[in-house]
Every structure is written in structure tokens, then in C-alpha cells.
Design a protein around this motif. Sequence first.
Motif, PDB file in Angstrom:
ATOM      1  N   PRO A 172      -4.635  68.134  39.420  1.00  0.00           N
ATOM      2  CA  PRO A 172      -5.809  67.262  39.547  1.00  0.00           C
ATOM      3  C   PRO A 172      -5.751  66.189  38.466  1.00  0.00           C
ATOM      4  CG  PRO A 172      -6.441  69.575  39.628  1.00  0.00           C
ATOM      5  CD  PRO A 172      -5.018  69.529  39.171  1.00  0.00           C
ATOM      6  N   THR A 173      -5.612  64.933  38.877  1.00  0.00           N
ATOM      7  CA  THR A 173      -5.344  63.857  37.921  1.00  0.00           C
ATOM      8  C   THR A 173      -6.495  62.875  37.810  1.00  0.00           C
ATOM      9  OG1 THR A 173      -2.982  64.042  38.429  1.00  0.00           O
ATOM     10  CG2 THR A 173      -3.705  62.032  37.323  1.00  0.00           C
ATOM     11  N   ILE A 184     -13.117  61.991  31.622  1.00  0.00           N
ATOM     12  CA  ILE A 184     -11.835  62.324  31.005  1.00  0.00           C
ATOM     13  C   ILE A 184     -11.851  61.810  29.566  1.00  0.00           C
ATOM     14  CG2 ILE A 184      -9.333  62.020  31.064  1.00  0.00           C
ATOM     15  CD1 ILE A 184      -9.542  61.422  34.031  1.00  0.00           C
ATOM     16  N   TRP A 185     -11.402  62.669  28.653  1.00  0.00           N
ATOM     17  CA  TRP A 185     -11.193  62.248  27.264  1.00  0.00           C
ATOM     18  C   TRP A 185      -9.734  62.505  26.916  1.00  0.00           C
ATOM     19  CZ3 TRP A 185     -11.683  65.639  22.470  1.00  0.00           C
ATOM     20  CH2 TRP A 185     -11.452  64.871  21.303  1.00  0.00           C
ATOM     21  N   TYR A 186      -9.061  61.451  26.457  1.00  0.00           N
ATOM     22  CA  TYR A 186      -7.638  61.544  26.129  1.00  0.00           C
ATOM     23  C   TYR A 186      -7.418  61.015  24.716  1.00  0.00           C
ATOM     24  CZ  TYR A 186      -2.604  60.531  26.202  1.00  0.00           C
ATOM     25  OH  TYR A 186      -1.265  60.469  25.908  1.00  0.00           O
ATOM     26  N   THR A 187      -6.650  61.767  23.911  1.00  0.00           N
ATOM     27  CA  THR A 187      -6.351  61.365  22.534  1.00  0.00           C
ATOM     28  C   THR A 187      -4.888  61.667  22.227  1.00  0.00           C
ATOM     29  OG1 THR A 187      -8.604  61.749  21.733  1.00  0.00           O
ATOM     30  CG2 THR A 187      -6.858  61.761  20.091  1.00  0.00           C
ATOM     31  N   GLN A 188      -4.218  60.722  21.598  1.00  0.00           N
ATOM     32  CA  GLN A 188      -2.837  60.930  21.165  1.00  0.00           C
ATOM     33  C   GLN A 188      -2.667  60.424  19.741  1.00  0.00           C
ATOM     34  OE1 GLN A 188      -0.677  56.836  22.820  1.00  0.00           O
ATOM     35  NE2 GLN A 188      -0.307  58.743  23.902  1.00  0.00           N
ATOM     36  N   ALA A 189      -1.734  61.021  19.029  1.00  0.00           N
ATOM     37  CA  ALA A 189      -1.457  60.606  17.645  1.00  0.00           C
ATOM     38  C   ALA A 189       0.000  60.874  17.323  1.00  0.00           C
ATOM     39  CB  ALA A 189      -2.363  61.338  16.666  1.00  0.00           C
ATOM     40  N   TYR A 244      -8.865  66.229  28.073  1.00  0.00           N
ATOM     41  CA  TYR A 244      -9.968  67.039  28.601  1.00  0.00           C
ATOM     42  C   TYR A 244     -10.461  66.375  29.881  1.00  0.00           C
ATOM     43  CZ  TYR A 244     -14.656  69.078  29.048  1.00  0.00           C
ATOM     44  OH  TYR A 244     -15.786  69.692  29.505  1.00  0.00           O
ATOM     45  N   LYS A 245     -10.483  67.139  30.973  1.00  0.00           N
ATOM     46  CA  LYS A 245     -10.946  66.628  32.259  1.00  0.00           C
ATOM     47  C   LYS A 245     -12.109  67.489  32.754  1.00  0.00           C
ATOM     48  CE  LYS A 245      -6.236  65.374  33.712  1.00  0.00           C
ATOM     49  NZ  LYS A 245      -5.150  65.769  34.628  1.00  0.00           N
ATOM     50  N   ASN A 246     -13.144  66.829  33.231  1.00  0.00           N
ATOM     51  CA  ASN A 246     -14.288  67.535  33.812  1.00  0.00           C
ATOM     52  C   ASN A 246     -14.655  66.822  35.112  1.00  0.00           C
ATOM     53  OD1 ASN A 246     -16.487  69.112  34.347  1.00  0.00           O
ATOM     54  ND2 ASN A 246     -17.661  68.518  32.543  1.00  0.00           N
ATOM     55  N   PHE A 247     -14.087  67.322  36.230  1.00  0.00           N
ATOM     56  CA  PHE A 247     -14.276  66.688  37.525  1.00  0.00           C
ATOM     57  C   PHE A 247     -15.356  67.406  38.333  1.00  0.00           C
ATOM     58  CE2 PHE A 247      -9.563  65.446  37.227  1.00  0.00           C
ATOM     59  CZ  PHE A 247      -9.883  64.207  36.678  1.00  0.00           C
ATOM     60  N   GLU A 248     -16.153  66.630  39.033  1.00  0.00           N
ATOM     61  CA  GLU A 248     -17.258  67.160  39.841  1.00  0.00           C
ATOM     62  C   GLU A 248     -16.772  68.141  40.902  1.00  0.00           C
ATOM     63  OE1 GLU A 248     -19.496  64.715  43.046  1.00  0.00           O
ATOM     64  OE2 GLU A 248     -20.612  64.387  41.177  1.00  0.00           O
ATOM     65  N   ARG A 249     -15.593  67.899  41.462  1.00  0.00           N
ATOM     66  CA  ARG A 249     -15.073  68.696  42.573  1.00  0.00           C
ATOM     67  C   ARG A 249     -14.627  70.096  42.147  1.00  0.00           C
ATOM     68  NH1 ARG A 249     -13.312  71.596  45.827  1.00  0.00           N
ATOM     69  NH2 ARG A 249     -12.091  71.173  47.717  1.00  0.00           N
ATOM     70  N   LEU A 250     -14.288  70.294  40.864  1.00  0.00           N
ATOM     71  CA  LEU A 250     -13.721  71.556  40.394  1.00  0.00           C
ATOM     72  C   LEU A 250     -14.774  72.426  39.725  1.00  0.00           C
ATOM     73  CD1 LEU A 250     -10.388  70.142  38.947  1.00  0.00           C
ATOM     74  CD2 LEU A 250     -10.786  71.147  41.219  1.00  0.00           C
ATOM     75  N   ASP A 251     -14.525  73.739  39.732  1.00  0.00           N
ATOM     76  CA  ASP A 251     -15.501  74.687  39.202  1.00  0.00           C
ATOM     77  C   ASP A 251     -15.559  74.703  37.683  1.00  0.00           C
ATOM     78  OD1 ASP A 251     -16.136  75.388  41.752  1.00  0.00           O
ATOM     79  OD2 ASP A 251     -14.956  77.240  41.782  1.00  0.00           O
ATOM     80  N   ALA A 252     -14.477  74.279  37.024  1.00  0.00           N
ATOM     81  CA  ALA A 252     -14.437  74.353  35.564  1.00  0.00           C
ATOM     82  C   ALA A 252     -13.612  73.201  35.010  1.00  0.00           C
ATOM     83  CB  ALA A 252     -13.834  75.685  35.115  1.00  0.00           C
ATOM     84  N   PRO A 253     -13.953  72.716  33.810  1.00  0.00           N
ATOM     85  CA  PRO A 253     -13.140  71.670  33.183  1.00  0.00           C
ATOM     86  C   PRO A 253     -11.804  72.231  32.724  1.00  0.00           C
ATOM     87  CG  PRO A 253     -14.828  72.425  31.671  1.00  0.00           C
ATOM     88  CD  PRO A 253     -15.093  73.108  32.970  1.00  0.00           C
ATOM     89  N   SER A 254     -10.903  71.344  32.309  1.00  0.00           N
ATOM     90  CA  SER A 254      -9.580  71.776  31.857  1.00  0.00           C
ATOM     91  C   SER A 254      -9.194  71.063  30.576  1.00  0.00           C
ATOM     92  CB  SER A 254      -8.527  71.495  32.936  1.00  0.00           C
ATOM     93  OG  SER A 254      -8.379  70.093  33.135  1.00  0.00           O
ATOM     94  N   SER A 255      -8.320  71.711  29.823  1.00  0.00           N
ATOM     95  CA  SER A 255      -7.694  71.115  28.644  1.00  0.00           C
ATOM     96  C   SER A 255      -6.182  71.227  28.805  1.00  0.00           C
ATOM     97  CB  SER A 255      -8.123  71.831  27.365  1.00  0.00           C
ATOM     98  OG  SER A 255      -9.484  71.632  27.084  1.00  0.00           O
ATOM     99  N   TYR A 312     -13.112  58.065  29.568  1.00  0.00           N
ATOM    100  CA  TYR A 312     -13.303  57.475  30.887  1.00  0.00           C
ATOM    101  C   TYR A 312     -14.480  58.143  31.597  1.00  0.00           C
ATOM    102  CZ  TYR A 312      -8.505  55.603  30.546  1.00  0.00           C
ATOM    103  OH  TYR A 312      -7.359  54.945  30.161  1.00  0.00           O
ATOM    104  N   ASN A 313     -15.299  57.332  32.241  1.00  0.00           N
ATOM    105  CA  ASN A 313     -16.315  57.818  33.157  1.00  0.00           C
ATOM    106  C   ASN A 313     -16.004  57.242  34.535  1.00  0.00           C
ATOM    107  OD1 ASN A 313     -19.305  57.013  34.455  1.00  0.00           O
ATOM    108  ND2 ASN A 313     -19.117  59.111  33.722  1.00  0.00           N
ATOM    109  N   PHE A 314     -15.606  58.120  35.462  1.00  0.00           N
ATOM    110  CA  PHE A 314     -15.176  57.693  36.796  1.00  0.00           C
ATOM    111  C   PHE A 314     -16.219  58.095  37.832  1.00  0.00           C
ATOM    112  CE2 PHE A 314     -10.328  58.110  35.786  1.00  0.00           C
ATOM    113  CZ  PHE A 314     -10.398  56.932  35.051  1.00  0.00           C
ATOM    114  N   ASP A 315     -16.598  57.145  38.685  1.00  0.00           N
ATOM    115  CA  ASP A 315     -17.465  57.433  39.820  1.00  0.00           C
ATOM    116  C   ASP A 315     -16.844  56.809  41.070  1.00  0.00           C
ATOM    117  OD1 ASP A 315     -19.414  57.935  41.669  1.00  0.00           O
ATOM    118  OD2 ASP A 315     -20.995  56.793  40.671  1.00  0.00           O
TER     119      ASP A 315
END
Length: 459
Positions: free
Chosen positions: A365-366, A372-377, A400-411, A327-330
Amino acid sequence: MKKIALSVVLLLFAKLSFAQGSTDYGSGLKININPDGSKYMRVIAWNQIWLRSTDNNPGSAINGESASSSFDIGNRRLRFLAYAQISKRYMIMTHFGINNQTFVNGGASGTSGTGGYGAGKKPGLFFHDAWNEYAVVLPEESKDFSLSLGGGLHYFMGLSRMTMASTLNFLAVDAPIFNWPLIENSDQFARQIGLFAKGKYGKLEYRISFNKPFATNFVPTDVPTADAAIAVDNSGNTHWSKAGYFEYQFLDQESNFLPFKVGTYLGTKRVFNVGAGFYSAPDATRTSVAGEVKKHNINLFAVDTFLDMPFGTAKNKAAVTAYSVFYNFDFGPNFLRNIGIMNVSSVDPTFTGTPALAGAGNAQPTIGTGNIWYTQAGFLLPSSEDAPKVRVQPFAAYTYKNFERLDAPSSQFDFGTNLLLDGHHAKVTAQYSTRPVYTAIGQKDGSKGEFTLQLQIYL
């Protein structure tokens, strides 16, 4: 021609039932209105009960008492769906129910305290879907092209496969929520009111819609600098939103009779799809910086792929399911939305440490401007029975989330198992999930966990 169209409809019924992993239900609760069954009404009902143990965010309280953890039970979904085929071309659809009822929240509007209308009690039923649909070009075996037009409160919201996911047949215990990026904001539980077109051209399935977002009344806090937080706010906005999803189905063709996308077929189909979608809404958010209010467009894009494949011998049958989406969210600069599903906690007023940015309980933070990259198996364990009732399906997911508002991405990670007692019609799901924790200034501060046990019944 009428017999061909009827046979297609009946075939779709069979596929919809078989997709749930059980052959015992046929077309389900179906009421024929005429002798040949071309006019009918079908009813579907389901419920999902959650039992959870949660490590709460720093600064959480339950019923006014500090709580580092919680143990609760609640109604995640109680739903009822009915649709009727009035003629071979005309269908009406309704879907209503409740969601997220716990011992402290999810009740009817205005409920609080204790007593007959205490907090969490008597939740109000509401419509999730209510639309009419007309088949301009009927789906027929002899034709590559089909087209249906419809309007109302609908779920053809584009963007990704999981944005239009069925809640009956998830692989994991639930959707990751960011697949519904406007959930309960400018939509009504992932739906908007509008017009839609759906159909197929060969192996290409298409869904497009033109919608009026629900009005909001958020007022952005005025800040002195340009790194302002942002609010979704279309108050006074007369613009319509646009959405679309296009999917190429390389192997078995999936039904698009209803909008709901299957999470796992449990080895009953051979599916490999690649899709892409979008959602856009002009002037849908705004910021206020030093007294200057600016409006921003919402532009959301996604690409995804889905695989569901049986394998093995006739005496040792298994299946694999996999889904991945980017996902690419703006939403405009620094947009961030924190969500906690069935959150039973509130902010602890006595807490003296550093609270979580997302707030109390299981909030995290959702959704936000960023990627956002999401993978399930999942793997359906082999069975040597011809028609096995009980099946086991372990699964895992990564976000994996990488939001502009936060200082670091998350897994974050999900691990679990489905115990399928009768396909998706009766199943028990156990899942452990991690979530990131950020401090009030946006810095990452470790993670917390949550264990969920779901009981699902679907008729």
C-alpha cells in the motif's frame, strides 16, 4: 545588463555541477552556440542499475512457479536530458529515457513470451519532460524578484520538494514513490501537460502550474455499501489541475534554473529550507455504490523541511543531510493504490493461504486517502583530504502511513550507505528496506524486506 545575466547563468552552471559533489565536470557536456557562451546546449546522461534480493508477499510466483523470494537485476533508470538556451530569456528542455526494465517486464508495449519481442525486451523510449520557457523578469544579482513562464510536459508539479526531486542525487537509493501521488495514473511519469510560472522573491522561491491531467479509463466496481474502493478516473473530465510549491530558503540560495530538487549536496552548500505545497483536481475520482456513481475531488497538501549542512574543521570535513515531509492526501473515500517497483512476481494461482492485499512480489500500500510522514537523514563521514574522491555516507529513513482504507497504520524503515566514488557522478548505494504486509481484508500481517544494490553513473 547582458553581461550580468550571462554571469548569473554561468554561476548557475557552476552550482549545478558542484551540487553533485565533484568539481571535475565543470558545466558538463556543454556545447556553445555563440562565442561568448550565452547561447548553448547542455547534455546530461545517467543510468541506475539495481541488483536486488526480495522477500516476496504471500501468494507470489515467478514465471509460473511459486516463489517466496526473488533475486534479480534490472535497469531502474536509463535517461538522457538536453536543454538549450536560445537567448538569455528563452530556453527549451527535453528529457527522455526508459525505466524499470527487468527480465520479465518493462519491455515495449505488446511484448510477451520469448523471442525477439519477448517479455521485458526492447523498452520504448518516451519523453519525461518537453517544455519551452521564457524569462519575463531575468534572475539578476541586483534584483530580488524573478519570473519565468513556460508550457509543455513539465515537472513543476508542486506539493513537496520531493515531488520535484532530481533522480541524480538522492540521499537514499530512491524516492519513496508516494511523493509522486499520481505516478503513471493521470500523469506521465510524474509530469502533466500545462503552463507553469517559477521564480524568486528574495529568499522565497515559488512554483505554480495549471495543467490538464491525462485521461484515464478506470471503471469503479459497483458495491452495495458505502465503504467502496475508489478509482482515479477523469474520463470525460474537462477540468484542469492546479499545483504549487513555496519554499523559504534561510541560508544558501538554491538554483531554480531547472525544476529538479537536490537530495543531498554532500557538504557543498549550507541549506535550510521550509516549504509547503498543494495539488488539486476537481471530479478526478469516482465511486459506484448501489448503482449510484459519485465523483470526488483530489486535494493533496504537504509541508516539508530540508537541511544540508557541512561542519567540522578544514582538515576534518563532514556534512549532515536531513529531510522531513508530511502529506495529507484526499482522493475521496477509501482510495488505496498498491505499487511494487520493478516487481518481477505475479499472483500464484496454486497458493492456498491468505494472499497479500497489495498483490504479489514487493507490492505494498503506497498511496491513499490519509496521512503520510516521511523522514530521512544521512551523515557524510569526515575526510581530511582537500578534494576527496571516495566518500562514505550512511543514511536511514522512516515512513509512517495511516490510510483510511486499512485497519491499522504502518511503520517502515530504510537503512543504507552511499559509497561516493566521484560525488554523485559515480556511486554505489546499498540499502535494506522493510515494507508492511496487509491481508486481503485490510488487516496488518507483519512485514517483509528487500535489499537493493545500486550502481549509478552520471555524466
